[in-house]
Design an enzyme around this catalytic site. Structure first.
Site, PDB file in Angstrom:
ATOM      1  CG  ASP A 260      32.695 -39.853 -55.456  1.00 19.60           C
ATOM      2  OD1 ASP A 260      32.224 -38.960 -55.919  1.00 19.60           O
ATOM      3  OD2 ASP A 260      33.477 -40.777 -56.146  1.00 19.60           O
TER       4      ASP A 260
ATOM      5  CE  LYS B 284      32.822 -39.001 -59.105  1.00 18.04           C
ATOM      6  NZ  LYS B 284      33.620 -40.229 -59.012  1.00 18.04           N
TER       7      LYS B 284
ATOM      8  CB  CYS C 144      37.072 -40.712 -57.067  1.00 17.05           C
ATOM      9  SG  CYS C 144      36.025 -42.423 -57.719  1.00 17.05           S
TER      10      CYS C 144
END
Ligand code: C5J
Length: 232
Positions: free
Chosen positions: A32, A137, A170
């Protein structure tokens, strides 16, 4: 080939203990590193965070990414985000808290945390090559509702070098998911960051505690050293 110069194994000086990795069975997983988390005007800032806290991870990730590219290691980037119609965004996520803008609202980098918008994209410094895999995702974990497990299986991956943002959200969620699926995860400490430095520290401690309950933790320098001086 009779005598390949490429090292096939390396020992990373990690905590709680050194770990030997078989490089062909190892992938670099970058979590990310998106403008929505890293830059003003994105999802991270709408939640009230100081996004400048994350900048420190960019350079260490860049060094490992370069080494991975040089050695032909499988590189996988992830992006958290949702479909434009929000059909994959649970109301419990969208409606939560009191952010300045909600997921899907228009912001300075396009709609917040929506696939295809400028804010959803990966920062230029770590931009994926066309040959690299990008996993979209909807959740915090990279395995939930994605093809990641299938991709890793297809390439025979058993070990993951994990970095990205944020350490306790995450990165931690993905490492926990991966650990339960049998992967050895080495988390690159200086290649992770959090809006809360104390959560970064604790997030790493949680991974390596109890004999490495979720995985191993090492600095980028130790990973680079292992990639360079590894045994054949
Ligand atoms: C968050 C992430 N922090 N990538 N996402 O919401 O860690």
């Amino acid at each position: 080939m009779l005598n390949s110069a490429k090292p096939t194994k390396g020992v990373i000086s990690a905590e709680p203990e050194p770990i030997t990795l078989d490089w062909p069975a190892t992938a670099l997983l970058i979590i990310d590193m998106q403008r929505d988390f890293m830059e003003p005007g994105g999802f991270g800032e709408t939640l009230g965070n100081d996004v400048s806290q994350l900048a420190r991870a960019v350079k260490p990730i860049g060094t490992v990414l370069t080494a991975a590219r040089d050695t032909g290691m499988l590189v996988i980037h992830t992006r958290e985000g949702h479909l434009p119609d929000l059909s994959d965004a649970p109301p419990a996520k969208v409606e939560r808290g009191a952010p300045s803008l909600r997921i899907g609202d228009p912001g300075p980098m396009g709609r917040i945390l929506i696939r295809g918008e400028a804010g959803h994209d990966i920062i230029p410094e770590l931009y994926p090559l066309d040959s690299e895999i990008v996993i979209d995702k909807p959740g915090k974990g990279a395995f939930y509702a994605t093809e990641l497990g299938d991709v890793l299986g297809k390439y025979g991956i058993e070990n993951l070098l994990v970095c990205g943002v944020t350490t306790e959200v995450c990165v931690n969620t993905t490492v926990r998911e991966a650990n339960d699926r049998g992967y050895r995860c080495v988390v690159i400490a200086d290649g992770c960051a959090s809006y809360f430095p104390e959560f970064h520290e604790m997030g790493l401690k949680m991974i390596k505690a109890q004999g490495g309950i979720f995985g191993w933790v090492a600095d980028s320098a130790a990973v680079l050293e292992a990639m360079k001086v590894s045994t054949t």
